[in-house]
Design a protein around this motif. Structure first.
Motif, short mmCIF file in Angstrom:
data_model
loop_
_atom_site.label_atom_id
_atom_site.label_comp_id
_atom_site.label_asym_id
_atom_site.label_seq_id
_atom_site.Cartn_x
_atom_site.Cartn_y
_atom_site.Cartn_z
N ILE A 10 -4.85 -5.59 -0.70
CA ILE A 10 -3.82 -4.65 -1.13
C ILE A 10 -3.89 -4.49 -2.64
CG2 ILE A 10 -2.26 -5.19 0.80
CD1 ILE A 10 -0.57 -6.82 -1.22
N ASP A 11 -3.28 -3.42 -3.10
CA ASP A 11 -3.27 -3.14 -4.53
C ASP A 11 -1.95 -2.43 -4.84
OD1 ASP A 11 -4.07 -3.06 -7.10
OD2 ASP A 11 -5.75 -1.70 -6.81
N GLU A 12 -1.56 -2.46 -6.09
CA GLU A 12 -0.34 -1.78 -6.52
C GLU A 12 -0.75 -0.52 -7.25
OE1 GLU A 12 3.82 -1.93 -6.32
OE2 GLU A 12 2.61 -3.72 -5.98
N GLY A 13 -0.52 0.62 -6.61
CA GLY A 13 -0.88 1.90 -7.20
C GLY A 13 0.32 2.60 -7.79
N ALA A 14 0.12 3.85 -8.20
CA ALA A 14 1.21 4.63 -8.80
C ALA A 14 2.36 4.84 -7.82
CB ALA A 14 0.66 5.97 -9.29
N ARG A 15 2.03 4.87 -6.53
CA ARG A 15 3.07 5.10 -5.52
C ARG A 15 3.54 3.81 -4.85
NH1 ARG A 15 0.64 10.48 -2.41
NH2 ARG A 15 0.51 11.81 -4.27
N GLY A 16 3.15 2.68 -5.42
CA GLY A 16 3.58 1.41 -4.86
C GLY A 16 2.46 0.71 -4.13
N LEU A 17 2.82 -0.14 -3.18
CA LEU A 17 1.84 -0.91 -2.43
C LEU A 17 0.90 -0.01 -1.65
CD1 LEU A 17 3.75 -3.92 -0.83
CD2 LEU A 17 2.01 -4.01 -2.63
N ALA A 18 -0.38 -0.35 -1.66
CA ALA A 18 -1.38 0.42 -0.90
C ALA A 18 -2.48 -0.52 -0.45
CB ALA A 18 -1.95 1.55 -1.74
N LEU A 19 -3.13 -0.16 0.63
CA LEU A 19 -4.27 -0.94 1.12
C LEU A 19 -5.52 -0.58 0.33
CD1 LEU A 19 -3.85 -0.70 5.01
CD2 LEU A 19 -2.86 -2.37 3.44
N SER A 67 1.67 1.63 7.37
CA SER A 67 2.66 2.54 7.94
C SER A 67 3.67 3.04 6.90
CB SER A 67 3.41 1.84 9.08
OG SER A 67 2.51 1.41 10.08
N GLY A 68 3.48 2.65 5.64
CA GLY A 68 4.34 3.15 4.57
C GLY A 68 5.31 2.14 4.02
N GLY A 69 5.28 0.91 4.53
CA GLY A 69 6.20 -0.11 4.06
C GLY A 69 5.92 -0.51 2.61
N GLU A 95 -0.42 -12.04 8.03
CA GLU A 95 -1.00 -11.16 7.02
C GLU A 95 -1.41 -9.83 7.65
OE1 GLU A 95 -2.81 -14.53 3.97
OE2 GLU A 95 -4.06 -13.73 5.59
N MET A 96 -1.96 -9.86 8.87
CA MET A 96 -2.33 -8.62 9.55
C MET A 96 -1.09 -7.76 9.82
SD MET A 96 -5.54 -8.21 9.77
CE MET A 96 -5.29 -6.69 10.69
N GLU A 97 0.01 -8.40 10.24
CA GLU A 97 1.24 -7.65 10.48
C GLU A 97 1.73 -6.99 9.18
OE1 GLU A 97 3.97 -10.36 12.26
OE2 GLU A 97 2.89 -10.45 14.17
N ALA A 98 1.59 -7.71 8.07
CA ALA A 98 1.99 -7.14 6.77
C ALA A 98 1.09 -5.96 6.40
CB ALA A 98 1.95 -8.22 5.69
N LEU A 99 -0.21 -6.08 6.64
CA LEU A 99 -1.13 -4.98 6.35
C LEU A 99 -0.79 -3.75 7.17
CD1 LEU A 99 -4.58 -6.85 6.19
CD2 LEU A 99 -3.34 -5.83 4.27
N VAL A 100 -0.50 -3.93 8.46
CA VAL A 100 -0.14 -2.80 9.31
C VAL A 100 1.16 -2.16 8.82
CG1 VAL A 100 0.55 -2.12 11.65
CG2 VAL A 100 -1.38 -3.69 11.32
N ALA A 101 2.11 -2.98 8.40
CA ALA A 101 3.38 -2.45 7.89
C ALA A 101 3.16 -1.63 6.62
CB ALA A 101 4.35 -3.61 7.63
N ILE A 102 2.30 -2.11 5.72
CA ILE A 102 2.01 -1.38 4.48
C ILE A 102 1.27 -0.08 4.81
CG2 ILE A 102 0.73 -1.46 2.29
CD1 ILE A 102 1.26 -4.55 2.37
#
Length: 284
Positions: A258-267, A227-229, A218-225
């Motif tokens: 995480i949340d889904e914003g207007a620009r997609g996935l965001a922390l 970074s713009g993933g 989960e931490m790796e996924a957070l770091v990826a998001i």
């Protein structure tokens, strides 16, 4: 009160000038110049320039049995130092805290050195003039170049002395790097209030993530998001299949990271704080 009112609500409060510490119910009115606490029988006016500290959740020992969700305001009254304790619902206290700090600090003249450090390296940046803005979740210094500090990315802050006088040194992540910025304000009173605001905001976020248990995946996924993933990129970035990505994202949403914003996935702010801690550990 002739100036514009920016907060007006009813709450319980106590002043240390009262004969009895037991709180009374009254009206709390805030403008950009003063705070008024009024009952049917009395009115106390505090110039904002007299307030030197604002705290949430801590009250003088003699008042602890009377209050729950509180904001304590310390102010100067002539040669004396006094305090006012206001009690309201937790959301109302949180909103009032932000409005009060904004009234105290937004628009203040400041000097900014950014970045003063990148990782452990001292830069050759100099202090530049700017104006402070308090915004939800961030502090912003607007000058020839705007410096924005996302409060969820702060990992360290401390008052230090520089050639311009006292400063608040703030270590935070900026575009994936650990940087330190230094901020000076015109008066010690305002610098103290800025330091208090940073401490309160950081403590509030830290409490929210204290019991969050995030796995390494989960931490790796957070770091990826961070970074713009986005959803379609994460399988390749993490080296897992799409079904695993779906499970990870569902778990992170449930944990409020995480949340889904207007620009997609965001922390969320909590997710940013976890990632900031991870980046800080890697860069140490």
């Amino acid at each position: 009160m002739s100036e514009k009112v920016i907060a007006d609500f009813v709450a319980r409060f106590s002043l240390d000038t009262f004969d009895s510490p037991e709180p009374v119910r009254g009206r709390i009115v805030l403008s950009r110049k003063r705070l008024v606490l009024a009952t049917a029988d009395s009115k106390t006016t505090l110039p904002l320039s007299a307030i030197f500290d604002i705290n949430v959740g801590q009250v003088p020992a003699e008042l602890e049995s009377f209050f729950q969700d509180t904001i304590t305001i310390a102010y100067e009254d002539g040669n004396a130092r006094r305090s006012a304790v206001i009690e309201a619902g937790s959301e109302e206290v949180s909103r009032f805290k932000t409005v009060l700090f904004k009234a105290q600090l937004s628009g203040s003249e400041a000097r900014v050195k950014h970045p003063a450090r990148v990782g452990g390296r001292v830069t050759d940046e100099t202090f530049r003039p700017a104006k402070l803005r308090i915004e939800p979740g961030e502090v912003r210094f607007v000058g020839t170049e705007t410096v924005t500090v996302d409060l969820a990315s702060v990992t360290y802050f401390q008052r230090e002395t520089r050639e311009v006088g006292s400063v608040v040194a703030v270590r935070h992540t900026d575009e994936g790097q650990s940087v330190t910025s230094e901020f000076a304000l015109a008066t010690d009173r305002k610098l103290n209030l800025l330091g208090r605001y940073l401490r309160l905001e950081y403590s509030e976020l830290a409490q929210q993530v204290e019991n969050v248990d995030a796995s390494e995946a989960e931490m790796e996924a957070l770091v990826a998001i961070y970074s713009g993933g986005q959803s379609g990129d994460l399988a390749g970035m993490l080296g897992v299949d799409s079904s695993r990505v779906t499970m990870l994202l569902n778990d992170l949403r449930e944990k409020g990271l995480i949340d889904e914003g207007a620009r997609g996935l965001a922390l969320t702010a909590q997710g940013k704080l976890l990632v900031s801690d991870r980046i800080e550990t890697v860069n140490t």
